[in-house]
Design an enzyme around this catalytic site. Structure first.
Site, short mmCIF file in Angstrom:
data_model
loop_
_atom_site.label_atom_id
_atom_site.label_comp_id
_atom_site.label_asym_id
_atom_site.label_seq_id
_atom_site.Cartn_x
_atom_site.Cartn_y
_atom_site.Cartn_z
N CYS A 50 0.90 -1.26 0.02
CA CYS A 50 0.04 -0.02 0.00
C CYS A 50 0.77 1.28 0.02
CB CYS A 50 -1.06 0.00 1.44
SG CYS A 50 -1.87 1.59 1.39
N CYS A 53 0.52 3.10 3.54
CA CYS A 53 0.97 2.67 5.00
C CYS A 53 2.25 3.40 5.27
CB CYS A 53 0.95 1.15 4.69
SG CYS A 53 -0.68 0.32 4.93
N ASP A 76 1.00 13.11 -5.61
CA ASP A 76 2.12 12.94 -6.55
C ASP A 76 1.71 13.01 -8.23
OD1 ASP A 76 4.12 12.49 -4.60
OD2 ASP A 76 3.11 10.48 -4.24
N HIS A 113 -4.14 0.32 7.94
CA HIS A 113 -4.67 0.01 6.68
C HIS A 113 -6.14 -0.70 6.62
CE1 HIS A 113 -4.10 -0.89 2.39
NE2 HIS A 113 -4.87 -2.05 2.66
N ASN A 153 -13.43 10.00 -1.04
CA ASN A 153 -14.04 9.11 -1.95
C ASN A 153 -13.75 7.92 -1.25
OD1 ASN A 153 -15.22 9.62 -4.24
ND2 ASN A 153 -13.47 9.49 -5.49
N SER A 161 -8.94 4.33 -5.30
CA SER A 161 -7.97 3.47 -5.87
C SER A 161 -7.34 2.46 -4.50
CB SER A 161 -6.91 4.12 -6.57
OG SER A 161 -6.55 5.06 -5.47
N HIS A 164 -6.91 2.04 2.09
CA HIS A 164 -6.26 2.61 3.26
C HIS A 164 -7.15 4.02 3.59
CE1 HIS A 164 -2.66 3.12 5.89
NE2 HIS A 164 -3.49 4.41 6.02
N HIS A 166 -8.33 7.53 3.87
CA HIS A 166 -7.68 8.75 3.63
C HIS A 166 -8.69 9.47 2.70
CE1 HIS A 166 -7.62 6.36 -0.39
NE2 HIS A 166 -7.53 7.78 -0.85
N GLN A 168 -8.96 13.69 0.33
CA GLN A 168 -8.20 14.34 -0.42
C GLN A 168 -8.62 15.79 -0.18
OE1 GLN A 168 -7.41 13.33 -4.58
NE2 GLN A 168 -8.15 11.47 -4.50
P1 H2U Z 1 -8.25 8.23 -4.30
O1 H2U Z 1 -8.08 6.68 -3.99
O2 H2U Z 1 -9.25 8.86 -3.29
O3 H2U Z 1 -8.09 8.72 -5.80
O4 H2U Z 1 -6.62 8.91 -3.63
C1 H2U Z 1 -5.71 8.14 -4.11
C2 H2U Z 1 -4.90 9.50 -4.41
O5 H2U Z 1 -3.47 9.33 -4.09
C3 H2U Z 1 -4.86 9.86 -5.79
O6 H2U Z 1 -5.37 11.18 -6.14
C4 H2U Z 1 -2.59 9.81 -4.93
C5 H2U Z 1 -3.34 9.52 -6.38
O7 H2U Z 1 -3.05 10.77 -7.23
N1 H2U Z 1 -1.41 9.07 -5.35
C6 H2U Z 1 -0.22 9.80 -4.82
O8 H2U Z 1 -0.31 10.83 -4.68
N2 H2U Z 1 0.95 9.01 -4.68
C7 H2U Z 1 1.20 7.67 -5.20
O9 H2U Z 1 2.01 7.00 -4.96
C8 H2U Z 1 -0.17 6.79 -5.65
C9 H2U Z 1 -1.43 7.49 -5.35
#
Ligand code: H2U
Ligand code: ZN
Length: 355
Positions: A50, A53, A76, A113, A153, A161, A164, A166, A168
């Site tokens: 993950c 994590c 990122d 997680h 979300n 995605s 875990h 979280h 935004q």
């Molecule tokens: P969602 O699962 O709510 O989309 O959030 C995951 C976010 O984490 C997603 O916007 C970011 C994705 O761009 N992310 C990173 O910033 N770094 C990573 O290594 C993977 C995902």
């Protein structure tokens, strides 16, 4: 309310100025559509694969610290960037475009997680609320940031995605479409009545009680009269405050309390980790006073009548007007009747929703 509980009708959403179509008996139609496969619920407390994590690598060279409560980092794959890349690219009526600056961050709610808000403790959720306040103040302080959208979300059904826990935060140079509608509608109401729309609305709902799901001394959760998603809720502080930063200690505590109780109820509804999009709506961060703004949270969950049957906003909903298949009063009653002890902690099974 008898006619409204039986006959198809429209309801008005005063926060957005839009209508919703309510078809009270539609849930009784036979269902032959898609059945969702349920995601595997058992998760380890730590997942080496993950990217959220503690101690794990993310995209690029980033490595998460061994964080112990919450952790915030710049996304990122940010949808918006803070740097300016020149002037407006397109002008005119038919090909109007504007460059948009902004910042995107990810907020890990917990190092665990396997948890969600519904299974976190009150104190852990207070910490999430505190981080939201810090982030709202930090991002809102940038000269070019006009709005800070905090959201979560949750669930594969919502395109999330990673399980875990979280959320935004996207901070933007312009006022986004949904907050802009609420900005306009709340301002008109405030000019006419000299009180915020939600101060009047929440006290009227508390008096009527039929759409209230739960409350504490500072916040209440209601299935709004105009809800379009089956189990949509609106959470608002009883005192009109413009932003999360204006909440006093008791109100922050009240927010954590109602978030935990609402998410537990949601999980208990269909005995599944409930998918949703949830987020805060609050005043723009343009440095001006916005007395008409009343902070609130929306929960928009897609599930309709079981863990595997979701509401699709397609066809008429997409082309014409959002439509719901049973009344907000029915939804509120179902949510109100649920236990506030999470089903994985041995609560009695809740009644299945719908027909
Ligand atoms: P969602 O699962 O709510 O989309 O959030 C995951 C976010 O984490 C997603 O916007 C970011 C994705 O761009 N992310 C990173 O910033 N770094 C990573 O290594 C993977 C995902
Ligand atoms: Zn809103």
């Amino acid at each position: 309310m008898t006619v409204l509980s039986e006959a198809p009708h429209r309801r008005f959403n005063p926060l957005t100025g839009e209508w919703v179509l309510v078809s009270p008996h539609r849930l009784r139609r036979p269902w032959q559509g898609r059945v969702e496969t349920l995601p595997d619920e058992a998760r380890p407390a730590y997942d080496p694969a993950c990217y959220l994590c503690p101690g794990n690598p993310r995209a690029g060279d980033a490595v998460n610290p061994h964080y112990e409560s919450t952790f915030v980092f710049d996304n990122d794959f940010a949808a918006l960037l803070p740097e300016s890349h020149g002037r407006c690219s397109r002008e005119g009526t038919l090909f109007l475009a504007r460059l948009e600056r902004g910042m995107c961050r990810v907020v890990c709610f917990s190092p665990r997680h396997d948890l969600t808000l519904a299974e976190m403790s009150h104190d852990e959720i207070v910490r999430v609320v505190d981080v939201w306040v810090e982030q709202w103040l930090d991002l809102g302080a940038y000269d070019f940031i006009r709005y800070v959208q905090i959201f979560e979300n949750k669930g594969a059904l919502m395109g999330c995605s990673n399980p875990h826990p979280h959320g935004q935060i996207w901070a933007t140079e312009s006022l986004p479409v949904e907050p802009e509608k609420e900005h306009r509608c709340q301002r008109e109401y405030f000019h006419r009545h000299h009180r915020t729309m939600l101060e009047d609305y929440m006290s009227a709902e508390l008096e009527r009680a039929e759409r209230i799901v739960c409350r504490n001394s500072t916040w209440a959760a209601v299935v709004p009269f105009w809800a379009k998603w089956p189990f949509e809720t609106l959470l608002a502080p009883l005192r009109p405050v413009q932003s999360i930063a204006a909440l006093d200690a008791a109100e922050r505590d009240g927010l954590a309390d109602i978030l935990r109780r609402m998410t537990v109820r949601y999980d208990n509804l269909f005995h599944v980790s409930f998918p949703y999009t949830m987020g805060l709506h609050q005043a723009p961060t343009d440095g001006l006073d916005h007395p008409h703004w009343h902070l609130h949270l929306h929960f928009y969950p897609p599930l309709l009548r079981s863990a595997s049957v979701q509401k699709f906003m397609v066809g008429f909903e997409m082309l014409a007007t959002p439509q719901r298949d049973f009344t907000p009063e029915d939804a509120a009653e179902q949510l109100r009747d649920l236990s506030e002890v999470h089903y994985r902690c041995g609560a009695t099974p809740a009644a299945e929703a719908g027909a």
